[in-house]
Design a protein around this motif. Structure first.
Motif, PDB file in Angstrom:
ATOM      1  N   ARG A  38       4.015 -29.974   6.412  1.00  0.00           N
ATOM      2  CA  ARG A  38       2.486 -29.722   6.754  1.00  0.00           C
ATOM      3  C   ARG A  38       1.750 -30.744   5.908  1.00  0.00           C
ATOM      4  N   GLN A  39       0.449 -31.054   6.197  1.00  0.00           N
ATOM      5  CA  GLN A  39      -0.080 -32.072   5.186  1.00  0.00           C
ATOM      6  C   GLN A  39      -1.490 -31.677   5.292  1.00  0.00           C
ATOM      7  N   ALA A  40      -2.305 -31.200   3.949  1.00  0.00           N
ATOM      8  CA  ALA A  40      -3.429 -30.869   3.852  1.00  0.00           C
ATOM      9  C   ALA A  40      -4.342 -32.271   3.554  1.00  0.00           C
ATOM     10  N   PRO A  41      -5.544 -31.948   3.761  1.00  0.00           N
ATOM     11  CA  PRO A  41      -6.545 -33.261   3.440  1.00  0.00           C
ATOM     12  C   PRO A  41      -6.455 -33.508   2.175  1.00  0.00           C
ATOM     13  N   GLY A  42      -6.238 -34.887   2.049  1.00  0.00           N
ATOM     14  CA  GLY A  42      -6.230 -35.577   0.890  1.00  0.00           C
ATOM     15  C   GLY A  42      -4.735 -35.628  -0.221  1.00  0.00           C
ATOM     16  N   LYS A  43      -3.867 -35.031   0.708  1.00  0.00           N
ATOM     17  CA  LYS A  43      -2.571 -34.755   0.011  1.00  0.00           C
ATOM     18  C   LYS A  43      -1.439 -35.250   0.976  1.00  0.00           C
ATOM     19  N   GLU A  44      -0.395 -35.611   0.371  1.00  0.00           N
ATOM     20  CA  GLU A  44       1.112 -36.053   1.154  1.00  0.00           C
ATOM     21  C   GLU A  44       1.389 -35.059   1.876  1.00  0.00           C
ATOM     22  N   ARG A  45       2.167 -35.497   2.966  1.00  0.00           N
ATOM     23  CA  ARG A  45       2.930 -34.663   3.980  1.00  0.00           C
ATOM     24  C   ARG A  45       4.222 -33.622   3.136  1.00  0.00           C
TER      25      ARG A  45
END
Length: 123
Positions: A38-45
């Motif tokens: 999963r990948q949240a906004p502004g974060k790495e997968r």
């Protein structure tokens, strides 16, 4: 061309459940490990869960006891049952297939990726 197609994402309230599916076409991954990231906004997968060719499973600590990964070889489909969802689970969820039979957790060890499905958990 091999395709992995995710479905089942959506908007759910905290504490709710969703079931993600990942259908594979053009080849079977019966003997391959498959995983969810999963990948949240502004974060790495990041790694979420994986299942080996033999059915062993492994989860990142933050989802243990809440998420369940499974696969249906007959349908060539990977699933992620997500219960007790939290706002911090909000992300685009991707399924992936590895060359390895055994569980792997590193992104670069996966060769095939789906396009992703959005999961949004409201508080």
């Amino acid at each position: 061309q091999v395709q992995l197609v995710e479905s089942g994402g959506g908007l759910v309230q905290a504490g709710g459940s969703l079931r993600l599916s990942c259908a594979a076409s053009e080849r079977t991954f019966r003997n391959n490990a498959m995983g969810w990231f999963r990948q949240a906004p502004g974060k790495e997968r990041e790694f979420v869960a994986a299942i080996s060719g033999g059915g062993s499973v492994y989860y990142t600590d933050s989802v243990k006891g809440r998420f369940t990964v499974s696969r249906d070889h007959a349908e060539n489909t990977l699933y992620l049952q997500m219960n007790s969802l939290k706002p911090e689970d909000t992300a685009v969820y991707y399924c992936a297939a590895a060359a390895s039979y055994h569980i792997v957790t590193v992104i670069t060890q996966y060769d095939y990726w789906g396009q992703g499905t959005q999961v949004t958990v409201s508080s």
